[in-house]
Write a protein that holds these residues in place. Structure first.
Motif, PDB file in Angstrom:
ATOM      1  N   ARG A 135       0.828  -1.209   0.000  1.00  0.00           N
ATOM      2  CA  ARG A 135       0.000   0.000   0.000  1.00  0.00           C
ATOM      3  C   ARG A 135       0.862   1.258   0.000  1.00  0.00           C
ATOM      4  O   ARG A 135       0.565   2.226  -0.706  1.00  0.00           O
ATOM      5  CB  ARG A 135      -0.905  -0.009   1.237  1.00  0.00           C
ATOM      6  N   MET A 136       1.965   1.243   0.758  1.00  0.00           N
ATOM      7  CA  MET A 136       2.842   2.412   0.809  1.00  0.00           C
ATOM      8  C   MET A 136       3.505   2.650  -0.548  1.00  0.00           C
ATOM      9  O   MET A 136       3.681   3.804  -0.964  1.00  0.00           O
ATOM     10  CB  MET A 136       3.907   2.223   1.902  1.00  0.00           C
ATOM     11  N   VAL A 139       0.973   4.394  -2.694  1.00  0.00           N
ATOM     12  CA  VAL A 139       0.851   5.809  -2.308  1.00  0.00           C
ATOM     13  C   VAL A 139       2.031   6.613  -2.848  1.00  0.00           C
ATOM     14  O   VAL A 139       1.858   7.704  -3.405  1.00  0.00           O
ATOM     15  CB  VAL A 139       0.763   5.942  -0.768  1.00  0.00           C
ATOM     16  N   LEU A 142       1.693   7.146  -6.566  1.00  0.00           N
ATOM     17  CA  LEU A 142       0.670   8.140  -6.901  1.00  0.00           C
ATOM     18  C   LEU A 142       1.174   9.554  -6.659  1.00  0.00           C
ATOM     19  O   LEU A 142       0.940  10.469  -7.468  1.00  0.00           O
ATOM     20  CB  LEU A 142      -0.597   7.877  -6.076  1.00  0.00           C
ATOM     21  N   ILE A 143       1.876   9.762  -5.531  1.00  0.00           N
ATOM     22  CA  ILE A 143       2.447  11.084  -5.253  1.00  0.00           C
ATOM     23  C   ILE A 143       3.452  11.455  -6.334  1.00  0.00           C
ATOM     24  O   ILE A 143       3.474  12.582  -6.835  1.00  0.00           O
ATOM     25  CB  ILE A 143       3.118  11.107  -3.861  1.00  0.00           C
ATOM     26  N   ALA A 288       8.124  11.400  -2.750  1.00  0.00           N
ATOM     27  CA  ALA A 288       7.559  10.061  -2.930  1.00  0.00           C
ATOM     28  C   ALA A 288       8.647   8.993  -2.820  1.00  0.00           C
ATOM     29  O   ALA A 288       8.460   7.959  -2.173  1.00  0.00           O
ATOM     30  CB  ALA A 288       6.871   9.978  -4.292  1.00  0.00           C
ATOM     31  N   ASN A 292       9.004   6.155   0.386  1.00  0.00           N
ATOM     32  CA  ASN A 292       9.142   4.715   0.206  1.00  0.00           C
ATOM     33  C   ASN A 292      10.419   4.193   0.862  1.00  0.00           C
ATOM     34  O   ASN A 292      10.404   3.150   1.526  1.00  0.00           O
ATOM     35  CB  ASN A 292       9.146   4.369  -1.283  1.00  0.00           C
TER      36      ASN A 292
END
Length: 304
Positions: A135-136, A139, A142-143, A288, A292
């Motif tokens: 999930r991270m 995210v 997407l960022i 981003a 991560n």
């Protein structure tokens, strides 16, 4: 890679490690920036395939001089020829597109889009390395994608061959990173650089000679070609050395200095205006990537 287990924080020795790693990372920053300036300098005389051919040939000669002197030539092996080939095809494609992009759009925009390579690694790793798309990671991707939209601002007026080439270069570099990850499990830096420079010399020769016309560099271009070759090799070496000294989360921010540095170079040398949207988009892309990295590091420490 260095770790810092002391609950009271990093010691003086840890701080010295980080500073040393940061200096190596600065070496990579300077090397990448030098390649961009040198690549633009020779682009008026040579096409990208010719640049890659000469760059790889000079790089191979340097490897063949340095590796025996360092006693690492015996590390060269061909245990994974398919992975070496795939890695070098990705890198050759990405580097060609990168050299092409720097002749068409501002250098800062090229570097900003190049920062998306780790995000493409997130997307492609589940397919090529079997890694889980968490999930991270989604995210972060997407960022980063929002950052790409801000940098490129796709429209009939702004979406051109230059931005598409820079974006394609980032995907090529991502493929190179993924296959390099697989190679570093068993191969050394000398081995990877040996096969990279050798195979890409032949790639460049085949592509540059496809039309039956390979331009010889002039006396003015030769020093720039040497700078490109040295810049590529030292960038790989500095980056690898920095990561071997300190965690990526601590030294990756130094790499972001590439953007303001190349923006200043573009302004002073080529009168390229500093685009606020490029800086903002690149900051999102970097954020981003760093999110991560931070999450992966924290997860490793908590599981350890």
């Amino acid at each position: 890679m260095a770790v810092y287990p002391d609950p009271n924080g990093p010691t003086e020795a840890d701080t010295a490690h980080v500073l040393r790693a940061a200096l190596w990372m600065l070496g990579a920053v300077v090397s990448f920036s030098t390649m961009a300036v040198a690549g633009r300098a020779v682009s008026f005389e040579l096409d990208t395939f010719e640049i890659m051919m000469y760059r790889s040939l000079v790089g191979f000669l340097i490897v063949m001089i340095v590796a025996p002197a360092a006693g690492t030539l015996t590390q060269v092996s061909l245990r994974k020829p398919q992975v070496q080939l795939l890695r070098n095809i990705c890198h050759f494609t990405g580097q060609n597109l990168w050299f092409y992009a720097i002749t068409l759009i501002p250098l800062a925009q090229v570097f900003a889009l190049e920062f998306t390579s780790p995000l493409w690694v997130l997307v492609l790793s589940p397919l090529l390395l079997g890694e889980k798309l968490t999930r991270m990671r989604i995210v972060a991707a997407l960022i980063g994608f929002i950052g790409i939209l801000i940098v490129a601002r796709p429209s009939p007026e702004t979406l051109n061959v230059g931005t598409l080439s820079a974006a394609g270069a980032a995907i090529g570099f991502a493929g190179s990173i993924i296959f390099t990850k697989r190679l570093t499990r068993t191969e050394t830096l000398t081995c990877i650089l040996f096969w990279m420079t050798l195979t890409q010399t032949f790639f460049g020769l085949a592509c540059a000679g496809f039309d039956g016309d390979i331009a010889l560099p002039s006396a003015v271009s030769v020093p720039w070609l040497v700078l490109i070759a040295l810049g590529g090799l030292t960038a790989h070496f500095c980056l690898t050395t920095a990561l071997s000294i300190a965690p990526a989360t601590l030294i990756t921010p130094v790499d972001f200095l590439r953007l303001p540095l190349i923006a200043v170079i573009g302004l002073l040398a080529y009168q390229e205006p500093v685009d606020v949207f490029v800086i903002l988009g690149a900051a999102l892309i970097f954020g981003a990537n760093y999110l991560n990295l931070w999450f992966q590091t924290r997860k490793k420490h908590s599981s350890g």
